[in-house]
Scaffold this active site. Structure first.
Site, mmCIF file in Angstrom:
data_model
loop_
_atom_site.group_PDB
_atom_site.id
_atom_site.type_symbol
_atom_site.label_atom_id
_atom_site.label_comp_id
_atom_site.label_asym_id
_atom_site.label_seq_id
_atom_site.Cartn_x
_atom_site.Cartn_y
_atom_site.Cartn_z
ATOM 1 N N PHE A 149 0.810 -1.224 0.000
ATOM 2 C CA PHE A 149 0.000 0.000 0.000
ATOM 3 C C PHE A 149 0.841 1.271 0.000
ATOM 4 O O PHE A 149 0.347 2.341 -0.364
ATOM 5 C CB PHE A 149 -0.943 0.012 1.224
ATOM 6 C CG PHE A 149 -0.278 0.437 2.514
ATOM 7 C CD1 PHE A 149 -0.092 1.785 2.808
ATOM 8 C CD2 PHE A 149 0.198 -0.497 3.424
ATOM 9 C CE1 PHE A 149 0.539 2.189 3.987
ATOM 10 C CE2 PHE A 149 0.829 -0.104 4.591
ATOM 11 C CZ PHE A 149 1.002 1.240 4.870
ATOM 12 N N LYS A 173 -1.305 -7.062 -9.222
ATOM 13 C CA LYS A 173 -2.272 -7.167 -8.118
ATOM 14 C C LYS A 173 -1.861 -6.102 -7.112
ATOM 15 O O LYS A 173 -1.005 -6.313 -6.275
ATOM 16 C CB LYS A 173 -2.217 -8.571 -7.501
ATOM 17 C CG LYS A 173 -3.495 -9.040 -6.812
ATOM 18 C CD LYS A 173 -3.998 -8.122 -5.718
ATOM 19 C CE LYS A 173 -3.239 -8.251 -4.413
ATOM 20 N NZ LYS A 173 -3.648 -7.217 -3.416
ATOM 21 N N GLU A 176 -5.042 -3.596 -1.987
ATOM 22 C CA GLU A 176 -6.484 -3.321 -1.964
ATOM 23 C C GLU A 176 -6.807 -2.046 -1.179
ATOM 24 O O GLU A 176 -7.921 -1.556 -1.200
ATOM 25 C CB GLU A 176 -7.251 -4.518 -1.381
ATOM 26 C CG GLU A 176 -6.942 -4.889 0.063
ATOM 27 C CD GLU A 176 -5.697 -5.778 0.234
ATOM 28 O OE1 GLU A 176 -4.708 -5.589 -0.508
ATOM 29 O OE2 GLU A 176 -5.730 -6.632 1.136
ATOM 30 N N CYS A 281 9.427 1.800 3.319
ATOM 31 C CA CYS A 281 10.297 0.663 3.644
ATOM 32 C C CYS A 281 11.723 1.139 3.897
ATOM 33 O O CYS A 281 12.529 0.408 4.448
ATOM 34 C CB CYS A 281 10.286 -0.350 2.520
ATOM 35 S SG CYS A 281 10.999 0.295 1.018
ATOM 36 N N GLU A 382 8.973 -4.003 12.971
ATOM 37 C CA GLU A 382 8.762 -2.908 12.019
ATOM 38 C C GLU A 382 7.437 -2.240 12.393
ATOM 39 O O GLU A 382 6.376 -2.852 12.307
ATOM 40 C CB GLU A 382 8.687 -3.445 10.584
ATOM 41 C CG GLU A 382 8.496 -2.336 9.573
ATOM 42 C CD GLU A 382 8.363 -2.837 8.126
ATOM 43 O OE1 GLU A 382 7.784 -3.917 7.907
ATOM 44 O OE2 GLU A 382 8.841 -2.130 7.216
#
Ligand code: NAD
Length: 497
Positions: A149, A173, A176, A281, A382
């Site tokens: 995301f 993909k 969502e 990240c 994380e």
């Protein structure tokens, strides 16, 4: 309510299931859309479209692929603000940050515009009398990208421009949580002249992912996301005979040595720790101070975060937006609770932060801990939020040892004015991307991006030269023409001569 569908074989499709997931505006907290959730049947429809398209695309000329990439690059540059608005609306990041994200994706498209050069093989003439040897790189077939995301436009662009330019067909993909920008990319690729079925978008969750990573007609999978899912994708995909690169999560450390320019280091820690609300990240999550750098750095960070402007990402002057979902906000908040109860010193507490007029938004204020120890969950996990932990060390060696023991190895940085100390870091640190007085060492598109250890599974980093290698297979041709010597049958192993 906005309906967000799949893109299969050159057109929008609602899919077969009727199953949908909610999409939120993180600043207001309101649901703004519904995204279709693909079933295994929907996935198969996309795979068959991509497989048919591969029959011609895989054999198309380099120049035609290159021309489409150039056209796509122009459309993307012209529409970058439209991408940025989608990112801000569904992810929450500021418009400036979103524009930066699109720019870094666009640079990979520019890299892919060089495909004719990048796919050149090697050639050795006369390796034996009348014999030449050369290599060609060929596409794999239908390849898949599964993305997180936090960079809904850029991370897919780390993958599909190179995959497609190499002659593969592609199924994306997306996450969502913020799926809309993937459909804009599909529209622009079609406008650039990409044939139907070469680029497809399948929206969904684990059901779609599982169908993709086990599908017999999928040749390769690129994944970027959290470490547990990356490990699962790698293990399942390779078990089903696919080539897989799976980039995982991170815990990035920034070491500050006593001789560092503390203002520079404090600016960097705040930018890299709180930019995009810590949902990067490559965000700095742990600052490791050595010796007397600690007090000075903490004070520098504290005074800077007091001045940060937090609010909805589309408001002028806002520097940090909300977190992506309420669920994620609660998770990050629970880490702050845990840090406090585990005994870290809470210097700035963002838990009760509220933005006027946006009481239901998913906001958390910048949070700063001191005296964090390596056994605390705010250090080991994380967090992926605007929470910066400071770990104090007496000696530089201890800081290096701490980072090298960490299971993640995505990015790291050292701040120092001592060239020898910087070089020691570069040589000894067990991390894939290293910054020297640079807090977010993300390589440009003509290098490749990838961490070490639990931050990556598979042997290829992403985009750049490694992307070309990942999305192609090398073939070696040994060719003999005009050899006047008819040597007759010889069952011995071929030797030179
Ligand atoms: P995530 O792992 O939850 O999701 C990533 C993708 O996997 C999404 O498309 C999601 O739908 C799918 N997915 C989620 N759970 C799944 C499951 N159980 N089975 C199959 N598919 C599943 O990651 P996220 O929360 O969207 O993104 C944040 C994470 O991504 C962080 O850990 C961050 O460090 C990481 N990340 C890494 C990099 C990198 O380059 N190493 C870059 C960006 C983000």
């Amino acid at each position: 309510m906005k309906q967000i569908n799949h893109w299969i074989d050159g057109r929008l499709s609602a899919g077969s299931t009727g199953r949908v997931g909610p999409v939120f505006n993180p600043a207001s907290g309101a649901q703004t859309g519904e995204v279709a959730m693909a079933s295994a049947d929907d996935v198969d429809t996309a795979v068959q479209a991509a497989r048919r398209a591969y029959e011609t695309w895989g054999d198309s000329s380099l120049t035609s692929r290159q021309n489409i990439m150039f056209a796509f690059r122009e459309l993307l540059a012209a529409r970058r603000m439209d991408f940025a608005k989608f990112l801000t609306a569904e992810h929450g990041k500021t418009i400036d940050d979103a524009m930066g994200e699109v720019q870094r994706g666009l640079e990979v498209v520019e890299f892919a515009c060089n495909i004719a050069h990048l796919l050149k093989g090697d050639f050795s003439a006369q390796v034996s009398t009348g014999v030449d040897t050369y290599t060609i790189r060929q596409p794999l077939g239908v390849v898949v990208g599964i993305t997180p995301f936090n960079f809904p436009a850029m991370v897919p662009m780390w993958m599909y421009p190179i995959a497609i330019a190499c002659g593969n067909t592609f199924i994306l993909k997306p996450s969502e949580k913020d799926p809309s920008s993937s459909l804009l990319a599909a529209e622009l690729l079609a406008e650039a002249g990409l044939p139907d079925g070469v680029f497809n978008v399948v929206q969904g969750d684990k059901e779609a992912v599982d169908a993709l990573i086990t599908h017999p007609d999928i040749a390769a999978i690129s994944f970027v996301g959290s470490t547990p899912v990356a490990r699962y994708i790698y293990e399942t995909g390779t078990h089903h005979g696919k080539r897989v690169q799976a980039l995982g999560g991170a815990k990035n450390h920034m070491v500050v040595l006593p001789d560092a320019d503390i203002d520079l280091a404090a600016d960097a820690a705040v930018s890299a720790g709180y930019g995009s609300a810590g949902e990067r990240c490559m965000a700095i999550s742990a600052v490791v101070t050595v010796g007397d750098a600690g007090d000075r750095l903490i004070e520098g960070v504290r005074t800077r975060i007091e001045k940060l402007k937090i609010g909805p990402g589309d408001e002028t002057g806002v520097e940090m937006g909300p977190l992506v979902t309420r669920q994620h906000l609660e998770k990050v908040r629970s880490y702050v609770d845990a840090g406090e109860s585990e005994g870290a010193l809470l210097i700035a507490d963002g838990r009760d932060f509220v933005v006027d007029g946006y009481q239901d938004g998913f906001f958390l204020g910048p949070t700063l801990f001191d005296n964090v120890t390596p056994d605390m969950s705010i250090y080991t996990d994380e967090i992926f939020g605007p929470v910066l932990s400071t770990v104090r060390m007496e000696h530089y060696e201890e800081a290096i040892e701490l980072i090298n023991k960490n299971p993640y190895g995505n990015g790291t940085a050292v701040f120092t004015n001592d060239g020898g100390a910087a070089r020691k870091f570069q040589q000894e640190i067990q991390v894939g991307m290293v910054g020297i007085n640079v807090p977010i060492p993300v390589p440009l598109s003509f290098y490749s991006f990838g961490g070490w250890k639990d931050s990556i599974f598979g042997s290829h980093a992403i985009y750049g030269p490694e992307g070309i290698h990942f999305y192609t297979r090398q073939k070696v041709v040994i060719s003999r023409w005009a050899d006047p010597l008819h040597r007759g049958v010889d069952l011995g192993f071929p030797t030179h001569g």
